[in-house]
Design a protein around this motif. Structure first.
Motif, PDB file in Angstrom:
ATOM      1  N   GLY A  24       0.817  -1.213   0.000  1.00 16.04           N
ATOM      2  CA  GLY A  24       0.000   0.000   0.000  1.00 16.04           C
ATOM      3  C   GLY A  24       0.850   1.262   0.000  1.00 16.04           C
ATOM      4  O   GLY A  24       0.546   2.233  -0.701  1.00 16.04           O
ATOM      5  N   SER A  25       1.940   1.248   0.770  1.00 16.17           N
ATOM      6  CA  SER A  25       2.826   2.413   0.830  1.00 16.17           C
ATOM      7  C   SER A  25       3.497   2.676  -0.506  1.00 16.17           C
ATOM      8  O   SER A  25       3.643   3.834  -0.916  1.00 16.17           O
ATOM      9  N   ALA A  26       3.915   1.614  -1.163  1.00 22.39           N
ATOM     10  CA  ALA A  26       4.547   1.778  -2.484  1.00 22.39           C
ATOM     11  C   ALA A  26       3.559   2.391  -3.470  1.00 22.39           C
ATOM     12  O   ALA A  26       3.901   3.328  -4.207  1.00 22.39           O
ATOM     13  N   VAL A  27       2.328   1.875  -3.480  1.00 24.04           N
ATOM     14  CA  VAL A  27       1.297   2.421  -4.367  1.00 24.04           C
ATOM     15  C   VAL A  27       1.035   3.884  -4.005  1.00 24.04           C
ATOM     16  O   VAL A  27       0.988   4.763  -4.874  1.00 24.04           O
ATOM     17  N   GLU A  28       0.892   4.145  -2.708  1.00 21.72           N
ATOM     18  CA  GLU A  28       0.592   5.512  -2.265  1.00 21.72           C
ATOM     19  C   GLU A  28       1.723   6.481  -2.584  1.00 21.72           C
ATOM     20  O   GLU A  28       1.487   7.577  -3.094  1.00 21.72           O
ATOM     21  N   LEU A  29       2.955   6.099  -2.292  1.00 20.47           N
ATOM     22  CA  LEU A  29       4.081   6.995  -2.562  1.00 20.47           C
ATOM     23  C   LEU A  29       4.242   7.271  -4.061  1.00 20.47           C
ATOM     24  O   LEU A  29       4.526   8.409  -4.460  1.00 20.47           O
ATOM     25  N   LEU A  30       4.060   6.254  -4.865  1.00 23.49           N
ATOM     26  CA  LEU A  30       4.166   6.444  -6.311  1.00 23.49           C
ATOM     27  C   LEU A  30       3.078   7.403  -6.806  1.00 23.49           C
ATOM     28  O   LEU A  30       3.362   8.363  -7.539  1.00 23.49           O
ATOM     29  N   LEU A  31       1.846   7.159  -6.384  1.00 26.77           N
ATOM     30  CA  LEU A  31       0.754   8.053  -6.773  1.00 26.77           C
ATOM     31  C   LEU A  31       0.979   9.460  -6.230  1.00 26.77           C
ATOM     32  O   LEU A  31       0.762  10.460  -6.936  1.00 26.77           O
ATOM     33  N   PHE A  32       1.414   9.569  -4.962  1.00 27.75           N
ATOM     34  CA  PHE A  32       1.680  10.869  -4.343  1.00 27.75           C
ATOM     35  C   PHE A  32       2.732  11.631  -5.147  1.00 27.75           C
ATOM     36  O   PHE A  32       2.559  12.806  -5.470  1.00 27.75           O
ATOM     37  N   TYR A  33       3.809  10.956  -5.490  1.00 25.18           N
ATOM     38  CA  TYR A  33       4.881  11.580  -6.273  1.00 25.18           C
ATOM     39  C   TYR A  33       4.350  12.072  -7.623  1.00 25.18           C
ATOM     40  O   TYR A  33       4.588  13.222  -8.016  1.00 25.18           O
ATOM     41  N   LEU A  34       3.645  11.215  -8.321  1.00 27.86           N
ATOM     42  CA  LEU A  34       3.110  11.583  -9.638  1.00 27.86           C
ATOM     43  C   LEU A  34       2.133  12.757  -9.537  1.00 27.86           C
ATOM     44  O   LEU A  34       2.173  13.687 -10.350  1.00 27.86           O
ATOM     45  N   LEU A  35       1.274  12.712  -8.535  1.00 25.66           N
ATOM     46  CA  LEU A  35       0.302  13.792  -8.363  1.00 25.66           C
ATOM     47  C   LEU A  35       0.991  15.115  -8.008  1.00 25.66           C
ATOM     48  O   LEU A  35       0.571  16.181  -8.470  1.00 25.66           O
ATOM     49  N   CYS A  36       2.042  15.050  -7.187  1.00 25.79           N
ATOM     50  CA  CYS A  36       2.784  16.266  -6.839  1.00 25.79           C
ATOM     51  C   CYS A  36       3.418  16.902  -8.074  1.00 25.79           C
ATOM     52  O   CYS A  36       3.638  18.114  -8.107  1.00 25.79           O
ATOM     53  N   GLN A  37       3.698  16.095  -9.074  1.00 22.14           N
ATOM     54  CA  GLN A  37       4.297  16.611 -10.307  1.00 22.14           C
ATOM     55  C   GLN A  37       3.282  17.306 -11.203  1.00 22.14           C
ATOM     56  O   GLN A  37       3.657  18.146 -12.013  1.00 22.14           O
ATOM     57  N   VAL A  38       2.006  16.964 -11.068  1.00 19.69           N
ATOM     58  CA  VAL A  38       1.011  17.480 -12.014  1.00 19.69           C
ATOM     59  C   VAL A  38      -0.039  18.404 -11.396  1.00 19.69           C
ATOM     60  O   VAL A  38      -0.791  19.037 -12.138  1.00 19.69           O
ATOM     61  N   ILE A  39      -0.114  18.503 -10.083  1.00 20.39           N
ATOM     62  CA  ILE A  39      -1.117  19.360  -9.448  1.00 20.39           C
ATOM     63  C   ILE A  39      -0.555  20.784  -9.347  1.00 20.39           C
ATOM     64  O   ILE A  39       0.400  21.024  -8.612  1.00 20.39           O
ATOM     65  N   PRO A  40      -1.153  21.720 -10.061  1.00 27.66           N
ATOM     66  CA  PRO A  40      -0.638  23.084 -10.089  1.00 27.66           C
ATOM     67  C   PRO A  40      -1.224  23.966  -8.974  1.00 27.66           C
ATOM     68  O   PRO A  40      -1.930  24.942  -9.233  1.00 27.66           O
ATOM     69  N   LEU A  41      -0.942  23.610  -7.714  1.00 25.57           N
ATOM     70  CA  LEU A  41      -1.435  24.369  -6.566  1.00 25.57           C
ATOM     71  C   LEU A  41      -0.259  24.744  -5.671  1.00 25.57           C
ATOM     72  O   LEU A  41       0.816  24.144  -5.772  1.00 25.57           O
ATOM     73  N   PRO A  42      -0.461  25.695  -4.757  1.00 21.65           N
ATOM     74  CA  PRO A  42       0.586  25.976  -3.776  1.00 21.65           C
ATOM     75  C   PRO A  42       0.921  24.707  -2.985  1.00 21.65           C
ATOM     76  O   PRO A  42       0.104  23.790  -2.868  1.00 21.65           O
ATOM     77  N   ARG A  43       2.141  24.649  -2.415  1.00 18.29           N
ATOM     78  CA  ARG A  43       2.682  23.442  -1.772  1.00 18.29           C
ATOM     79  C   ARG A  43       1.708  22.780  -0.802  1.00 18.29           C
ATOM     80  O   ARG A  43       1.442  21.588  -0.895  1.00 18.29           O
ATOM     81  N   ALA A  44       1.192  23.522   0.171  1.00 16.99           N
ATOM     82  CA  ALA A  44       0.320  22.919   1.195  1.00 16.99           C
ATOM     83  C   ALA A  44      -0.934  22.322   0.570  1.00 16.99           C
ATOM     84  O   ALA A  44      -1.330  21.198   0.892  1.00 16.99           O
ATOM     85  N   GLN A  45      -1.569  23.043  -0.345  1.00 14.75           N
ATOM     86  CA  GLN A  45      -2.779  22.535  -0.992  1.00 14.75           C
ATOM     87  C   GLN A  45      -2.467  21.322  -1.855  1.00 14.75           C
ATOM     88  O   GLN A  45      -3.234  20.358  -1.881  1.00 14.75           O
ATOM     89  N   MET A  46      -1.331  21.382  -2.558  1.00 10.28           N
ATOM     90  CA  MET A  46      -0.919  20.257  -3.395  1.00 10.28           C
ATOM     91  C   MET A  46      -0.687  19.012  -2.538  1.00 10.28           C
ATOM     92  O   MET A  46      -1.098  17.919  -2.892  1.00 10.28           O
ATOM     93  N   ILE A  47      -0.033  19.189  -1.372  1.00  7.77           N
ATOM     94  CA  ILE A  47       0.234  18.057  -0.478  1.00  7.77           C
ATOM     95  C   ILE A  47      -1.081  17.439   0.005  1.00  7.77           C
ATOM     96  O   ILE A  47      -1.254  16.222  -0.014  1.00  7.77           O
ATOM     97  N   TYR A  48      -2.026  18.279   0.439  1.00  8.75           N
ATOM     98  CA  TYR A  48      -3.292  17.747   0.933  1.00  8.75           C
ATOM     99  C   TYR A  48      -4.055  17.003  -0.167  1.00  8.75           C
ATOM    100  O   TYR A  48      -4.539  15.893   0.048  1.00  8.75           O
ATOM    101  N   LEU A  49      -4.154  17.596  -1.346  1.00 10.79           N
ATOM    102  CA  LEU A  49      -4.897  16.958  -2.433  1.00 10.79           C
ATOM    103  C   LEU A  49      -4.222  15.665  -2.883  1.00 10.79           C
ATOM    104  O   LEU A  49      -4.890  14.632  -3.042  1.00 10.79           O
TER     105      LEU A  49
END
Length: 144
Positions: A24-49
């Motif tokens: 689960g962590s591997a799936v989550e970290l991979l998705l988290f990393y990919l999403l952080c690359q494509v979500i165009p929001l300020p850092r805190a909002q990007m992290i939460y989303l």
């Protein structure tokens, strides 16, 4: 020899939980990393989303792995009602873990890469989660 076998047998649910959590962590970290690359929001909002999206997907996978494999359908029944009860408990734990993770990662120094911060925070949350899932979410009647 019997004591060694008994010792190992008692640790199997934890080892399965570790395997489930790592998956689960591997799936989550991979998705988290990919999403952080494509979500165009300020850092805190990007992290939460990114945390919410990646954790919902990984959490669903993790619940199913823990329910049917790690804790082996613990509770002595596989009825829909019992699974629903476990799902509600898991959802409560899930939301708490998600909020704690997002808040703690946001509070980490920006000098630490965000994905590394998440890995550090979620490692601590992992140990607390095991105890809660074993004693509350997937507890057998004997453990309650």
């Amino acid at each position: 020899m019997q004591k060694v076998i008994e010792f190992v047998r008692k640790r199997i649910p934890f080892l399965k939980f570790v395997t489930s959590s790592l998956t689960g962590s591997a799936v989550e970290l991979l998705l988290f990393y990919l999403l952080c690359q494509v979500i165009p929001l300020p850092r805190a909002q990007m992290i939460y989303l990114a945390t919410v999206i990646s954790r919902v997907i990984a959490g669903t996978l993790n619940f199913l792995m823990n329910k049917f494999w790690s804790f082996g359908g613990a509770g002595g029944t596989s009825s829909t009602q019992f699974m629903g009860s476990q799902a509600v408990k898991y959802a409560i734990l899930f939301v708490g873990k998600m909020l704690a993770s997002a808040q703690l990662v946001t509070m980490m120094p920006t000098a630490i890469p965000t994905v590394l911060s998440k890995a550090i925070v979620d490692t601590g949350i992992f140990f607390i989660s095991y105890v809660i899932q074993k004693k509350w979410v997937f507890a057998t009647k004997k453990e309650k």
